[in-house]
Design a protein around this motif. Structure first.
Motif, PDB file in Angstrom:
ATOM      1  N   ALA A 166      -8.997  -2.126  -4.703  1.00  0.00           N
ATOM      2  CA  ALA A 166      -7.846  -1.377  -4.209  1.00  0.00           C
ATOM      3  C   ALA A 166      -6.892  -0.981  -5.318  1.00  0.00           C
ATOM      4  O   ALA A 166      -5.732  -0.722  -5.077  1.00  0.00           O
ATOM      5  CB  ALA A 166      -7.105  -2.197  -3.167  1.00  0.00           C
TER       6      ALA A 166
ATOM      7  N   ALA B  40      -6.858   0.385  10.080  1.00  0.00           N
ATOM      8  CA  ALA B  40      -7.412   1.352   9.140  1.00  0.00           C
ATOM      9  C   ALA B  40      -8.829   1.007   8.707  1.00  0.00           C
ATOM     10  O   ALA B  40      -9.460   1.754   7.968  1.00  0.00           O
ATOM     11  CB  ALA B  40      -6.507   1.453   7.913  1.00  0.00           C
TER      12      ALA B  40
ATOM     13  N   ALA C  66      -1.361  -2.074  10.831  1.00  0.00           N
ATOM     14  CA  ALA C  66      -1.844  -0.821  10.238  1.00  0.00           C
ATOM     15  C   ALA C  66      -3.064  -1.079   9.366  1.00  0.00           C
ATOM     16  O   ALA C  66      -4.040  -0.319   9.381  1.00  0.00           O
ATOM     17  CB  ALA C  66      -0.734  -0.157   9.427  1.00  0.00           C
TER      18      ALA C  66
ATOM     19  N   PRO D 215       4.070  -4.546  11.259  1.00  0.00           N
ATOM     20  CA  PRO D 215       3.458  -3.206  11.287  1.00  0.00           C
ATOM     21  C   PRO D 215       2.415  -3.014  10.189  1.00  0.00           C
ATOM     22  O   PRO D 215       1.416  -2.339  10.398  1.00  0.00           O
ATOM     23  CB  PRO D 215       4.644  -2.258  11.067  1.00  0.00           C
ATOM     24  CG  PRO D 215       5.842  -3.055  11.382  1.00  0.00           C
ATOM     25  CD  PRO D 215       5.507  -4.469  11.044  1.00  0.00           C
ATOM     26  N   ASN D 216       2.646  -3.628   9.038  1.00  0.00           N
ATOM     27  CA  ASN D 216       1.691  -3.456   7.939  1.00  0.00           C
ATOM     28  C   ASN D 216       0.381  -4.164   8.212  1.00  0.00           C
ATOM     29  O   ASN D 216      -0.689  -3.648   7.869  1.00  0.00           O
ATOM     30  CB  ASN D 216       2.294  -3.972   6.635  1.00  0.00           C
ATOM     31  CG  ASN D 216       3.068  -2.894   5.927  1.00  0.00           C
ATOM     32  OD1 ASN D 216       2.498  -2.061   5.265  1.00  0.00           O
ATOM     33  ND2 ASN D 216       4.356  -2.883   6.120  1.00  0.00           N
TER      34      ASN D 216
ATOM     35  N   MET E  43       8.889  -6.100   8.574  1.00  0.00           N
ATOM     36  CA  MET E  43       8.157  -5.590   7.417  1.00  0.00           C
ATOM     37  C   MET E  43       6.705  -6.046   7.420  1.00  0.00           C
ATOM     38  O   MET E  43       5.834  -5.372   6.887  1.00  0.00           O
ATOM     39  CB  MET E  43       8.845  -6.049   6.139  1.00  0.00           C
ATOM     40  CG  MET E  43      10.154  -5.325   5.972  1.00  0.00           C
ATOM     41  SD  MET E  43      11.275  -6.172   4.898  1.00  0.00           S
ATOM     42  CE  MET E  43      12.178  -7.163   6.027  1.00  0.00           C
TER      43      MET E  43
ATOM     44  N   ALA F 149       1.001  -5.160   0.690  1.00  0.00           N
ATOM     45  CA  ALA F 149       2.102  -4.199   0.592  1.00  0.00           C
ATOM     46  C   ALA F 149       3.262  -4.643   1.476  1.00  0.00           C
ATOM     47  O   ALA F 149       4.431  -4.601   1.077  1.00  0.00           O
ATOM     48  CB  ALA F 149       1.629  -2.806   0.995  1.00  0.00           C
ATOM     49  N   GLY F 150       2.947  -5.114   2.689  1.00  0.00           N
ATOM     50  CA  GLY F 150       3.979  -5.607   3.584  1.00  0.00           C
ATOM     51  C   GLY F 150       4.661  -6.850   3.036  1.00  0.00           C
ATOM     52  O   GLY F 150       5.888  -6.993   3.102  1.00  0.00           O
TER      53      GLY F 150
ATOM     54  N   ALA G  53       0.788   1.903  -6.294  1.00  0.00           N
ATOM     55  CA  ALA G  53       2.154   2.068  -5.775  1.00  0.00           C
ATOM     56  C   ALA G  53       2.571   0.810  -5.058  1.00  0.00           C
ATOM     57  O   ALA G  53       3.696   0.471  -4.988  1.00  0.00           O
ATOM     58  CB  ALA G  53       2.193   3.250  -4.814  1.00  0.00           C
TER      59      ALA G  53
ATOM     60  N   SER H 219      -4.179   1.845  -5.201  1.00  0.00           N
ATOM     61  CA  SER H 219      -2.910   1.783  -4.478  1.00  0.00           C
ATOM     62  C   SER H 219      -1.826   1.137  -5.317  1.00  0.00           C
ATOM     63  O   SER H 219      -0.958   0.452  -4.788  1.00  0.00           O
ATOM     64  CB  SER H 219      -3.081   1.014  -3.187  1.00  0.00           C
ATOM     65  OG  SER H 219      -3.249  -0.358  -3.494  1.00  0.00           O
TER      66      SER H 219
ATOM     67  N   PRO I 286      -5.045  -5.038   1.121  1.00  0.00           N
ATOM     68  CA  PRO I 286      -4.044  -4.270   0.365  1.00  0.00           C
ATOM     69  C   PRO I 286      -2.806  -3.923   1.203  1.00  0.00           C
ATOM     70  O   PRO I 286      -1.682  -4.030   0.725  1.00  0.00           O
ATOM     71  CB  PRO I 286      -4.806  -3.000  -0.042  1.00  0.00           C
ATOM     72  CG  PRO I 286      -6.231  -3.415  -0.056  1.00  0.00           C
ATOM     73  CD  PRO I 286      -6.377  -4.421   1.037  1.00  0.00           C
ATOM     74  N   ALA I 287      -3.027  -3.537   2.465  1.00  0.00           N
ATOM     75  CA  ALA I 287      -1.887  -3.201   3.318  1.00  0.00           C
ATOM     76  C   ALA I 287      -1.053  -4.441   3.629  1.00  0.00           C
ATOM     77  O   ALA I 287       0.180  -4.389   3.677  1.00  0.00           O
ATOM     78  CB  ALA I 287      -2.364  -2.558   4.613  1.00  0.00           C
TER      79      ALA I 287
ATOM     80  N   ARG J  54       5.018  -7.649  -0.061  1.00  0.00           N
ATOM     81  CA  ARG J  54       5.899  -7.291  -1.186  1.00  0.00           C
ATOM     82  C   ARG J  54       7.266  -6.882  -0.670  1.00  0.00           C
ATOM     83  O   ARG J  54       8.301  -7.349  -1.155  1.00  0.00           O
ATOM     84  CB  ARG J  54       5.288  -6.127  -1.980  1.00  0.00           C
ATOM     85  CG  ARG J  54       4.087  -6.514  -2.785  1.00  0.00           C
ATOM     86  CD  ARG J  54       3.468  -5.291  -3.436  1.00  0.00           C
ATOM     87  NE  ARG J  54       4.339  -4.695  -4.446  1.00  0.00           N
ATOM     88  CZ  ARG J  54       4.077  -3.528  -5.042  1.00  0.00           C
ATOM     89  NH1 ARG J  54       2.997  -2.848  -4.716  1.00  0.00           N
ATOM     90  NH2 ARG J  54       4.895  -3.056  -5.956  1.00  0.00           N
ATOM     91  N   VAL J  55       7.282  -5.996   0.321  1.00  0.00           N
ATOM     92  CA  VAL J  55       8.566  -5.549   0.861  1.00  0.00           C
ATOM     93  C   VAL J  55       9.321  -6.728   1.470  1.00  0.00           C
ATOM     94  O   VAL J  55      10.533  -6.882   1.297  1.00  0.00           O
ATOM     95  CB  VAL J  55       8.365  -4.442   1.909  1.00  0.00           C
ATOM     96  CG1 VAL J  55       9.704  -3.925   2.381  1.00  0.00           C
ATOM     97  CG2 VAL J  55       7.543  -3.315   1.342  1.00  0.00           C
TER      98      VAL J  55
END
Lengths: 243, 248
Positions: free
Chosen positions: A238, A133, A129, A125-126, A122, A167-168, A243, A241, A163-164, A170-171
């Motif tokens: 950010a 980006a 990425a 890759p985040n 998890m 996000a990783g 979400a 985002s 931010p990315a 969090r998961v």
């Protein structure tokens, strides 16, 4: 130690405490039991759960972050690393714990190694990425301003990737809280353990299942909210985002 | 040195157990696949149409994202235990608990797959006179297929890998042996664990191949094209499962 023996020997003495009418008849929910056993059952399990999760995500993040930095420079590496971590992720947790036992014994280390392995899929890759980006213009500006590679990473690339990365995280945190309940099959630790014990009762003790389960879900959601709040403070731009 | 020797022996014993209990292990593996298949089927029948229709209407993104968060936040042990208190021990309880687990990625990816179909494509379909249902069937669904299939695969692998835990609630499967060291010894526990691992990895590889096979060739190219051009500044949490799976 005593609890560990309880796992090994199978039958478990009911954790019913005072034996109020509600508890003996196994009603839907007994607040009395929760009050009586917060200190000796639920709170220690919650603290252990936070520890299991925190250590796993901490070590997992350190590994994922450093490998992501390497893969960011050498792009061909990221495919194989992602594939490897995805493969690790498909291994059933219950099985992975046992497969690690010959190496690290019935210990917290075994649980942590497995949990760390699961966070990688998890996190890695985040982070990659997020770094990929970063807009080329931003990198050009950094170069034009005379930033070294290191300065570009610390002041441009990492802040923009934040931010990315969050996000990783969090998961990873939410999934690890969830997976850590399975540790109870190996060790008398974490919020899974009261549930494990309650399931071993002839008539599964509902209050214990519901209270420990609710704590596990609440812990996951609280950690998630904390990470969102952290991101809002560290990367206010950010907000989109959400979400 | 000693510990390395011990490790080797432990694993040799486990392989010996596998060798001499081949039919038992196959039985248990079949049981596990049966439970996983039922759970996956249930989740697909209920959740897939919801995700597709919501995606078509471009509505309910909160639900789709919420499902992916809830799917991760609800520990399977908690689900199994909670459903057990209502439904009692056995197949139905485990099937429903695992179906809830499978619903997250299926709902998220079916929604995202359809909703992410480009606006211009949808406009073109509408301009050529397609109705909502025709557009869904002939334009949106084919384009959504890669993400949709990825969601089903993630759900399937998750369910197969999680099914051993159902053993604690009478779910059978390889978990029966893994949680019963008293009867099978550590050789059996380790042997069954290795089998469960092999089963999951096999299912992962098989579904991955299947997924590639059912993706129309034109879309395979499109997916590659998309990879470099996709705006990636923000990875929405809902799409992370798909992100990971698309790029491995």
């Amino acid at each position: 130690m005593i609890a560990a023996q309880a796992v090994a020997s199978g039958p478990v003495i009911p954790n019913f405490g005072g034996g109020s009418k509600c508890v003996v008849e196994n009603h839907a929910f007994c607040w009395g039991w929760v009050n009586a056993h917060w200190g000796d059952t639920l709170q220690p399990a919650l603290v252990q759960h936070v520890e299991l999760t925190g250590i796993a995500v901490g070590i997992g993040f350190a590994i994922a972050f450093s490998t992501a930095l390497v893969a960011y420079r050498r792009r061909w590496l990221s495919g194989p690393i992602e594939g490897f971590s995805a493969l690790l992720y498909t291994i059933p947790s219950l099985a992975l714990f046992q497969i690690l036992v010959p190496f690290t014994g019935i210990t917290t280390t075994t649980v942590e190694v497995a949990l760390v392995a699961y966070t990688l899929v998890m996190l890695f890759p985040n982070i990659v990425a997020g770094l990929n980006a970063v807009p080329a213009e931003a990198l050009d500006v950094a170069r034009a301003m005379g930033f070294t590679r290191r300065q570009t990473l610390l002041r441009v690339e990492l802040p923009l990737a934040l931010p990315a990365i969050v996000a990783g995280l969090r998961v990873a945190v939410v999934s690890t809280v969830s997976l850590a309940t399975i540790a109870a099959f190996l060790l008398p630790k974490g919020l899974g353990y009261p549930i494990f014990l309650a399931l071993k009762e002839p008539s599964p003790f509902r209050t214990e299942i519901y209270s420990a389960g609710a704590l596990a879900v609440a812990l996951a959601l609280t950690a998630d909210l904390l990470l969102v709040a952290t991101r809002r403070v560290l990367a206010p731009w950010a907000r989109r985002s959400a979400a | 040195m000693t510990s390395a020797a011990v490790n080797l022996h432990t694993f040799l014993d486990a392989f010996r157990f596998i060798g001499s209990n081949w039919s038992l292990l196959l039985d248990k593996a079949a049981q596990q696949l049966e439970l996983a298949g039922a759970a996956l089927g249930l989740a697909m029948v209920i959740v897939l149409p919801i995700g597709v229709v919501l995606g078509h209407l471009r509505r309910g993104s909160t639900l789709a994202i919420g499902a992916s968060i809830a799917g991760r936040a609800l520990p399977v042990l908690v689900l199994i235990a909670a459903f057990l208190t209502v439904l009692g021990i056995g197949f139905v309880n485990n099937m429903i608990a695992l179906a809830v687990l499978a619903s997250g990625p299926i709902l998220t990816n079916s929604y995202e797959g359809v909703a992410r179909v480009e606006e211009s494509v949808v406009d073109a379909a509408r301009a050529s006179g397609m109705t909502g249902a025709g557009m869904l069937r002939r334009v949106e669904l084919p384009l959504a297929l890669p993400l949709l299939a990825a969601g089903v695969r993630v759900a399937a692998v998750t369910v197969i890998a999680t099914a051993p835990i159902a053993a604690i609630a009478g779910g059978g499967g390889l978990g029966d042996i893994i949680v019963n060291q008293a009867s099978y010894g550590f050789d059996g526990v380790l042997g069954a664990s290795l089998c469960a691992m092999a089963l999951s990895v096999l299912a992962f590889a098989l579904l991955k191949t299947l997924e590639r096979a059912i993706t129309p060739p034109g879309l395979r190219r499109l997916a590659v094209f998309e990879k470099g051009n996709r705006p990636r500044e923000l990875v929405p949490i809902a799409a992370i499962g798909a992100e990971i799976e698309e790029e491995t």
